[in-house]
Design an enzyme around this catalytic site. Structure first.
Site, short mmCIF file in Angstrom:
data_model
loop_
_atom_site.label_atom_id
_atom_site.label_comp_id
_atom_site.label_asym_id
_atom_site.label_seq_id
_atom_site.Cartn_x
_atom_site.Cartn_y
_atom_site.Cartn_z
N ALA A 63 0.87 -1.18 0.00
CA ALA A 63 0.00 0.00 0.00
C ALA A 63 0.91 1.23 0.00
O ALA A 63 2.10 1.12 0.31
CB ALA A 63 -0.87 -0.04 1.24
N GLY A 102 0.59 -5.05 0.72
CA GLY A 102 -0.61 -4.96 -0.11
C GLY A 102 -0.40 -5.54 -1.50
O GLY A 102 -1.35 -6.04 -2.11
N GLU A 105 -0.97 -9.04 -1.16
CA GLU A 105 -2.40 -9.27 -0.89
C GLU A 105 -3.21 -9.23 -2.19
O GLU A 105 -4.14 -10.01 -2.37
CB GLU A 105 -2.91 -8.25 0.12
CG GLU A 105 -2.31 -8.51 1.50
CD GLU A 105 -2.74 -7.47 2.51
OE1 GLU A 105 -2.26 -6.32 2.40
OE2 GLU A 105 -3.55 -7.80 3.39
N GLU A 125 4.36 -5.79 6.93
CA GLU A 125 3.61 -4.75 7.65
C GLU A 125 4.04 -4.61 9.10
O GLU A 125 4.04 -3.52 9.66
CB GLU A 125 2.10 -5.06 7.58
CG GLU A 125 1.45 -4.79 6.23
CD GLU A 125 1.52 -5.97 5.27
OE1 GLU A 125 2.32 -6.92 5.51
OE2 GLU A 125 0.77 -5.95 4.27
N1 3HC Z 1 4.66 3.31 0.01
C1 3HC Z 1 5.13 4.51 -0.37
N2 3HC Z 1 6.39 4.72 -0.74
C2 3HC Z 1 7.21 3.66 -0.72
C3 3HC Z 1 6.80 2.39 -0.34
C4 3HC Z 1 5.45 2.22 0.03
N3 3HC Z 1 4.94 1.03 0.38
N4 3HC Z 1 7.85 1.55 -0.41
C5 3HC Z 1 8.89 2.28 -0.84
N5 3HC Z 1 8.50 3.56 -1.03
C6 3HC Z 1 9.32 4.66 -1.55
C7 3HC Z 1 10.44 5.05 -0.60
O1 3HC Z 1 9.98 5.99 0.35
C8 3HC Z 1 11.43 5.64 -1.56
O2 3HC Z 1 10.96 6.93 -1.89
P1 3HC Z 1 12.01 8.07 -2.29
O3 3HC Z 1 12.71 7.58 -3.51
O4 3HC Z 1 11.15 9.25 -2.49
O5 3HC Z 1 12.91 8.16 -1.10
C9 3HC Z 1 11.28 4.78 -2.80
O6 3HC Z 1 9.99 4.19 -2.69
C10 3HC Z 1 12.32 3.70 -2.94
O7 3HC Z 1 12.37 2.97 -1.72
P2 3HC Z 1 13.76 2.45 -1.14
O8 3HC Z 1 14.72 3.57 -1.10
O9 3HC Z 1 13.44 1.73 0.11
O10 3HC Z 1 14.20 1.48 -2.33
P3 3HC Z 1 14.84 0.05 -2.25
O11 3HC Z 1 14.98 -0.38 -3.65
O12 3HC Z 1 16.03 0.06 -1.36
O13 3HC Z 1 13.76 -0.90 -1.53
C11 3HC Z 1 11.61 -1.85 -1.11
C12 3HC Z 1 12.54 -1.17 -2.14
C13 3HC Z 1 12.17 -3.22 -0.72
C14 3HC Z 1 10.26 -2.02 -1.75
C15 3HC Z 1 11.52 -0.98 0.15
O14 3HC Z 1 11.20 0.35 -0.23
C16 3HC Z 1 10.50 -1.41 1.14
O15 3HC Z 1 10.73 -2.31 1.91
N6 3HC Z 1 9.34 -0.75 1.14
C17 3HC Z 1 8.31 -0.96 2.11
C18 3HC Z 1 7.49 -2.18 1.79
C19 3HC Z 1 6.36 -2.31 2.76
O16 3HC Z 1 6.50 -2.11 3.94
N7 3HC Z 1 5.18 -2.70 2.25
C20 3HC Z 1 4.03 -2.82 3.06
C21 3HC Z 1 3.34 -1.52 3.15
S1 3HC Z 1 2.00 -1.51 4.28
C22 3HC Z 1 0.76 -2.31 3.45
O17 3HC Z 1 0.93 -2.74 2.36
C23 3HC Z 1 -0.53 -2.37 4.18
C24 3HC Z 1 -1.48 -3.30 3.53
O18 3HC Z 1 -1.44 -4.53 4.17
C25 3HC Z 1 -2.89 -2.78 3.61
#
Ligand code: 3HC
Length: 698
Positions: A63, A102, A105, A125
């Site tokens: 998400a 997400g 999911e 998450e």
């Molecule tokens: N939402 C918004 N922005 C995100 C994001 C997300 N889920 N994941 C990454 N980004 C953004 C980062 O803030 C960064 O932005 P920037 O360039 O402006 O700084 C850009 O994407 C690149 O991220 P990274 O610098 O971390 O890039 P990497 O290539 O090193 O890593 C990644 C990529 C493995 C996808 C890492 O970003 C990551 O782990 N992201 C989080 C994943 C996550 O936690 N997903 C679950 C979200 S909660 C959810 O989905 C709830 C649902 O269950 C309802």
């Protein structure tokens, strides 16, 4: 803005292609785009199957975290997942990159999943204090069973495509022709297969409940998201799908509103914002001597604790290091230190013997400073003695190749003096590593006024190559971190003067979540270090200056290394008991200053230090030392053990509101005027009823 979702139709197959760089996060626009495309594909009689895929480096990685906390927008992700699952035409997900949260999911709501063989799949998450909130807690146990589902959700660790296939999370693997493979499969697929109807992993209810009970018993009762995950997975067995999903929805909302999730989400963005230096938008790194990278060879002067740690960090990144020490003795000691590190690595099984030897083949140890005439960057890691450092920069200015960056690992010295000494100020900056340098992620880059931006970009590139998190600071003595540290210690000392004990202050911060308190840390790192620094400076004229640490050093109590400091340590022990002689000295000093000891609660002690950090952080941002408030938070979390799940003092200030913070500091200022010099930025924020977060994106 380009539309983030496109619908392509070919041979009876509709491909919904998501394109929302950098990670295809499922923002409102993406969700709306998928919904529109889904409706179009479902109502098109020429379409028999639907593929959900993504362009760019990954299938959605989750998400859109930046939308959390904002008013919900339709369609919600759970609704969208339900609609995908309810499709009367088969839906296939083509997965690549990092299929997370997400994103996974959505994939689990599809009827079939095929992954590129290098895909990582996970439900991270929990790392944001959350749980899968789009049906993941209900669909994952149905697809992979209770144990695997709980493992993925409770650890947040991704699994490989191979593993995913083994456990049944994906139906097949493909190579770079993934999209074509899935389209061909889709053209042949007629049957829908809703995950909600999969019951195979729910058949043995007794076993399922036993696993739930076992996991629940391992959790801390206060761990909100962890406990809710187990509750939701239990509901997947006990309740119909829709009821389970409603429970998940409520649990997700509770977690989203929790301070832990707010802190973790703040940290997530603070860590990614901090490395964004303005210089990166202006220029690239300096030209190199030879080699493909922005930095191909590193020179280090000084092989003490810091120099050796920096050398290890560089060697671990595969960079050749030339380390200069004084005399054969210095060289031997540095080699012993670095060698011992790799030896320990082999003994503990962290690395193989071959890896340890390979790292050391990149190390050149020498006593000849002239050996530093070809490196792209030279890092000075000498003791904190300005004259010594000045002399070294004078020499390096003559030896280093044209275009090399000269960096000082100083914590407190004036970088401008070193710039001047080198005779090439545009090349000089500070690279402030934290000890142990090979382990700590944080590096402050101290940027002096007239340094060449290309030099800053090169230093930045080096920190990234080392896997570190660079934070930009103006090159003022102490940068961000040590100024925060000194402010905190000064405030803590005042609390001692007024009646607290070191153990009380340490306990108060530990119960807040710090791994150690400030007096334990001083005992561990040695009281003599701060003492030497204080003696080199003019005496503090403040009548409320606490001289306890100086008295202790005069008595030869330097902390753990002498067995006595704020605590007394039994032979070989790292945990001590409060030193009664120190308490006696403290009482004496209070008496001499005419102070009657007061009682403090843990909360008062903690609040006092938090207010100090907020005020100091506001000063550092206001003066331009720190680029943004969240950089102060990143430094506190990664440099000083501020609990990451709390986000940092500036987030804390926003949650309390800067207005309230100012009111509270004003009350304390009346009691102790010399301690509180209120930061103008804090006053501004309070007057405008603003938040520090507003400055993070500026
Ligand atoms: N939402 C918004 N922005 C995100 C994001 C997300 N889920 N994941 C990454 N980004 C953004 C980062 O803030 C960064 O932005 P920037 O360039 O402006 O700084 C850009 O994407 C690149 O991220 P990274 O610098 O971390 O890039 P990497 O290539 O090193 O890593 C990644 C990529 C493995 C996808 C890492 O970003 C990551 O782990 N992201 C989080 C994943 C996550 O936690 N997903 C679950 C979200 S909660 C959810 O989905 C709830 C649902 O269950 C309802």
């Amino acid at each position: 803005m380009k539309h983030p979702v496109r619908l392509e139709r070919q041979n009876g197959v509709a491909v919904i292609a998501i394109e929302n760089p950098p990670v295809n996060a499922l923002s409102t626009a993406v969700r709306r785009g998928i919904l529109g495309a889904l409706h179009a594909a479902l109502s098109d009689d020429t379409i028999t199957a639907i593929v959900i895929a993504a362009n760019g480096k990954t299938f959605p990685a989750g998400a859109d975290i930046s939308e959390f906390g904002q008013p919900a927008q339709e369609p919600s992700l759970p609704e969208l997942c339900d609609l995908i699952e309810a499709s009367h035409k088969p839906v296939l997900a083509a997965l690549h990159g990092t299929v997370l949260g997400g994103g996974l999911e959505v994939a689990m709501a599809a009827h079939y999943r095929v992954a590129h063989d290098q895909t990582q799949l996970g439900l991270p998450e929990i790392l944001l204090g959350l749980l899968p909130g789009a049906g993941g807690t209900q669909r994952a146990p149905r697809l992979v069973g209770v144990d695997m589902a709980l493992d993925m959700m409770l650890t947040g660790k991704p699994i490989t495509a191979d593993q995913a296939q083994r456990i049944g999370l994906v139906d097949g693997l493909a190579g770079d022709d993934l999209r074509d493979v899935v389209k061909a499969l889709a053209a042949e697929t007629r049957e829908v297969r809703p995950t909600r109807d999969q019951r195979q992993h729910l058949l043995d209810g007794k076993q399922f409940m036993a696993r739930i009970a076992a996991r629940r018993a391992q959790l801390r009762p206060k761990a909100l998201a962890e406990n809710k995950i187990v509750d939701c997975v239990e509901a997947a067995l006990l309740l119909p799908f829709d009821a389970g999903r409603d429970i998940e929805r409520e649990a997700f909302t509770d977690c989203l509103a929790s301070p832990v999730s707010a802190g973790l989400r703040h940290s997530f963005f603070a860590e990614r914002r901090a490395p964004k230096f303005p210089e990166l938008t202006q220029t690239g790194p300096r030209p190199v001597n030879s080699g493909p990278l922005p930095v191909n060879a590193v020179g280090i002067v000084g092989g003490g604790l810091m120099g050796s740690g920096i050398a290890i960090a560089c060697l671990d990144a595969g960079l050749p290091v030339t380390l200069v020490e004084q005399g054969e003795d210095g060289v031997t000691k540095a080699l012993d230190r670095i060698g011992a590190h790799y030896q320990r690595g082999v003994e503990t099984g962290r690395i193989t013997e071959a890896q340890g030897s390979a790292a050391l083949t990149h190390l050149t140890l020498t006593t000849t400073l002239d050996a530093l005439n070809a490196q792209d960057i030279i890092i000075e890691a000498l003791p904190e003695d300005l004259e010594l450092k000045q002399e070294m920069f004078r020499k390096l200015g003559g030896i280093a190749r044209y275009g090399a960056v000269l960096a000082s690992n100083t914590s407190y010295q004036d970088v401008a003096v070193l710039q001047q000494a080198s005779g090439r100020p545009g090349d000089v900056l500070a690279l402030h590593f934290f000890a142990p340098a090979h382990r700590m992620k944080l590096v402050e880059i101290g940027v002096p006024r007239n340094v060449d931006p290309q030099a800053v970009v090169t230093a930045h590139a080096l920190t990234k190559m080392l896997g570190k998190m660079p934070v930009r600071s103006a090159a003022v003595p102490g940068f961000i971190g040590n100024q925060m540290l000194v402010a905190g210690r000064r405030a803590a000392d005042r609390l001692l003067l007024d009646g607290a004990t070191p153990a009380q202050v340490d306990n108060a911060l530990r119960s807040f979540g710090f791994p150690m308190g400030p007096y334990q840390i001083q005992d561990m790192s040695g009281l003599d270090i701060g003492w030497a620094r204080r003696r080199a400076q003019p005496e503090d004229p403040d009548p409320r200056y606490l001289s306890l640490a100086d008295r202790m050093c005069e008595a030869g109590w330097f902390g753990q290394k002498t067995g006595k400091g704020y605590y007394v340590y039994a032979e070989g022990e790292r945990h001590g008991v409060p030193n009664p002689d120190m308490l006696h000295l403290l009482a004496e000093e209070r008496r001499a200053k005419g102070i009657t000891a007061r009682k403090f609660t843990d909360r008062q002690l903690r609040d006092h230090l938090l207010l100090t950090w907020v005020n100091e952080g506001a000063r550092l941002v206001g003066t331009g030392t720190a680029t943004r408030p969240s950089d102060v938070d990143a430094v506190m979390v990664h440099g000083f053990g501020y609990p990451r799940w709390r986000g940092g003092p500036m987030l804390d200030a926003d949650q309390t509101t800067p207005f309230q913070i100012l009111r509270r500091i004003e009350i304390l200022q009346k009691e102790d005027p010399s301690l509180w010099d209120i930061a103008p930025l804090l006053r501004e924020m309070a007057a405008e009823r603003g938040k520090f977060a507003d400055l993070n994106e500026a």
